[in-house]
Every structure is written in structure tokens, then in C-alpha cells.
Design an enzyme around this catalytic site. Structure first.
Site, PDB file in Angstrom:
ATOM      1  N   LYS A   1      16.082  54.442  64.226  1.00  0.00           N
ATOM      2  CA  LYS A   1      14.672  54.845  64.348  1.00  0.00           C
ATOM      3  C   LYS A   1      14.108  54.375  65.690  1.00  0.00           C
ATOM      4  CE  LYS A   1      14.259  54.993  59.383  1.00  0.00           C
ATOM      5  NZ  LYS A   1      14.034  54.262  58.139  1.00  0.00           N
TER       6      LYS A   1
ATOM      7  N   GLN B   1      11.281  48.663  56.297  1.00  0.00           N
ATOM      8  CA  GLN B   1      12.562  49.195  55.818  1.00  0.00           C
ATOM      9  C   GLN B   1      12.858  48.678  54.407  1.00  0.00           C
ATOM     10  OE1 GLN B   1      14.529  51.497  57.548  1.00  0.00           O
ATOM     11  NE2 GLN B   1      15.607  51.606  55.598  1.00  0.00           N
TER      12      GLN B   1
ATOM     13  N   ASP C   1       5.575  56.735  56.299  1.00  0.00           N
ATOM     14  CA  ASP C   1       6.623  57.039  55.320  1.00  0.00           C
ATOM     15  C   ASP C   1       6.065  57.869  54.152  1.00  0.00           C
ATOM     16  OD1 ASP C   1       9.246  56.492  55.560  1.00  0.00           O
ATOM     17  OD2 ASP C   1       9.181  54.464  54.727  1.00  0.00           O
TER      18      ASP C   1
END
Ligand code: NAP
Length: 290
Positions: free
Chosen positions: A54, A98, A121
Site C-alpha cells: 500500500k 491493518q 477502508d
């Protein structure tokens, strides 16, 4: 008949190229540059690789990157105070923690701590709730489901009225994808580990989405002729000839399904690259909420 391959890597490249150009234009016009903060807790090697990918992608697109690493034993308060700091930082437009987190930490509390305006997200209950309401728009659509819908639309722009089967009901993939399919006026059936007659349900579907994480769960003969098949599953199988000693395969019996499907996504090179592209897309969108 052999199915068209839905190449997620190519589709993701073209989305990322559009984002890169938009950010370059913003730089020329002295407009705000999107910033993404990544938070990695602990030393899980897979999580480390995902975060590294990412960060690499943000750099390639001109997105500012803010990278944080916390110790495996960090407390809920330590993690939440970092999130509070990032919520208040005007240069950070998106926050990605994460998952999964070490056992002592509550994912639910972490998701709630992230500002819905920086929830790139699309996992905050506020955004998840708006996704579930017919006439509302979430601030962000979750990344993997958004990538899946783009992949389906790349071969079939109008899926209105089509029967779809979604295998898996997780809050990250299955459930939000089913909601997005319904928003596109398709008719999704949500299946899970207690579903009976999965084969019959698949045979009746024009769109099959496999997101169970079960190797070869979907038999090729279950695929209706001409159906669109999106394989989200990631399963590792030992392969002494592969550089890492294993290779990745999906949830669909690809070699057989490809003979029946109209279009099918491969693993790897399907949904995975699209998930990262949609995270970058959401980060760019996040600038408007600053
Ligand atoms: P998850 O949270 O473990 O959920 C799996 C779902 O599949 C559950 O709803 C489970 O049912 C259902 N399931 C399990 N076995 C089944 C069976 N035999 N028949 C029917 N349904 C079954 O997993 P996830 O996070 O959604 O991820 C699913 C897969 O997608 C994994 O392989 C993951 O690695 C992959 N993934 C890929 C990406 C990407 O970007 N490429 C992103 C996210 C996930 P119950 O609810 O009844 O337990």
C-alpha cells in the site's frame, strides 16, 4: 466456449493511472494532496507485506504516506490515542489500520475510533450503516466490494434484475458486496457455511462471487453457461517450483469453471490488485471531506 478473463491487474492499473493524473493536476494547481496513514501493529509477515504494498502504491501515485508501526504488545489506549492524533491531523485524509490485530486489541473499538470522514477502508459502522440504507450514500464504499463491482461492470455494465450468489457473509467482503449488488438492482442470495444446496443456488446465478477462503469450493460444473464468476478467495497451496514454496489459488475450480463461464477473474491477478486501487481511489475522495 472459454470465458473471457477479467484481468484485475490491468483494470487496477488504469484506475491508478487516472488517480495519478488527477493528483498531478492537483499539485500543479496547488490544491491539497491526499495523505494516507497506515498503522501496522505487530510483526505478522502477511500484514507487513500488505502494508508495504500500500505504501509503495501511494508513492507511485503521488499520495502522501504516513506510516506508523506499533509493538505487538501495544495497548488499546496507545492505539486509540494514535488514531485520535491522526483524526486531528489535516494532512492525513485516510487512515488504514491493518487487520487482523493482536488478540489483546478490539477491532470493533478501533474501527469506531477512526473518523468516518477518514474511513477509507469503508469499515466504520457509520459508513456500513449508510451502505445498508437504500436511499443513503456512505462516505466511502469498502475497497474489496467496490473493486468487485467494477470488475463485474467491466464485462456487464447493467446487472439489473440478474440473480447473483455471494458465498461468504463477512463484514469485509461478502455482506457489503451483497448490498452493493442489490444497489445495482441485481438480486443477491447470501450463502455461508450453513447453506444447503449451494450447488443448486450457484447453477441458478448469472453472477457467482466466491469469498469463503475454501480451496476449490465452487465446482466448475455449478457455473451456469455464460455466468460472470468473481473469485475473491486466497488459498496457499504448497508448490516446490514456486519461488516462495507455495502458490495462490482461489475458491473456484478455475480450469473447469472457465469452460462454462462467460467471464471469470483469476487468482492471483484478479480481485487483489483492485482492492489496493480502490483504497487509493477512496483516499483521493477523502480530500473532499477535509
Ligand atoms: P471470513 O471472514 O473467514 O469469511 C468467510 C465466509 O465464508 C464466512 O461467511 C463463512 O461462513 C463462509 N464459508 C466458509 N466456508 C464455507 C463453505 N464451505 N460454504 C459456504 N460458505 C462458507 O473471510 P473473508 O475475510 O470474507 O475472506 C474470504 C476470502 O477472501 C479469504 O480467502 C480471504 O483471504 C480473501 N480476501 C481477499 C481479498 C482480496 O483483496 N483479494 C480481500 C479480502 C479477503 P460463516 O459466516 O457461516 O462462518
Amino acid at each position: 466456449m472459454t470465458a473471457a478473463i477479467i484481468n484485475g491487474k490491468e483494470l487496477a492499473s488504469s484506475i491508478k493511472e487516472d488517480i495519478r493524473k488527477t493528483i498531478a493536476e492537483r499539485k500543479e494547481k496547488n490544491l491539497q494532496i491526499p495523505g494516507l496513514a497506515t498503522v501496522l501493529v505487530g510483526n505478522d509477515p502477511a500484514s507487513r507485506t500488505y502494508v508495504a504494498n500500500k505504501i509503495k502504491t501511494t508513492a507511485a501515485l503521488g499520495i502522501r504516506s504516513f506510516s506508523y508501526e506499533l509493538d505487538e504488545n501495544c495497548t488499546q489506549d496507545e492505539l486509540e490515542s494514535l488514531i485520535a492524533e491522526l483524526n486531528g491531523n489535516p494532512e492525513v485524509h485516510g487512515i488504514l489500520v491493518q487487520l487482523p490485530l493482536p488478540e489483546q486489541l478490539s477491532e470493533e473499538r478501533v474501527l469506531l475510533a477512526i473518523s468516518p470522514k477518514k474511513d477509507v477502508d469503508g469499515m466504520h459502522p457509520y459508513n456500513a450503516g449508510l451502505l445498508a440504507r437504500k436511499f443513503s450514500e456512505p462516505l466511502f464504499y469498502p475497497c474489496t466490494p467496490s473493486g468487485i463491482i467494477r470488475m463485474i461492470n467491466s464485462v456487464c455494465p447493467d446487472i439489473s434484475g440478474m440473480n447473483a450468489v455471494v458465498i461468504g457473509r463477512s463484514p469485509i467482503v461478502g455482506m457489503p458486496t451483497a448490498m452493493m449488488l442489490s444497489r445495482c438492482n441485481a438480486t443477491p442470495t447470501i450463502c455461508h457455511s450453513c447453506t444447503k444446496n449451494l450447488d443448486q443456488i450457484c447453477r441458478n446465478a448469472y453472477i457467482v462471487l466466491a469469498a469463503a477462503g475454501c480451496l476449490c469450493l465452487v465446482n466448475g460444473s455449478w457455473i451456469k453457461p455464460g455466468a460472470i464468476v468473481i473469485d475473491v478467495g486466497i488459498n496457499h497451496i504448497p508448490d516446490p517450483d514456486a519461488p516462495r514454496g507455495y502458490r495462490l489459488v482461489g475458491d473456484v475450480e478455475f480450469d473447469e469453471a472457465v469452460k462454462n463461464a462467460g467471464a471469470i477473474s483469476p487468482v492471483p491477478g484478479g480481485v487483489g490488485p483492485m482492492t489496493i486501487a480502490m483504497l487509493m481511489y477512496n483516499t483521493l475522495q477523502a480530500v473532499q471531506y477535509a
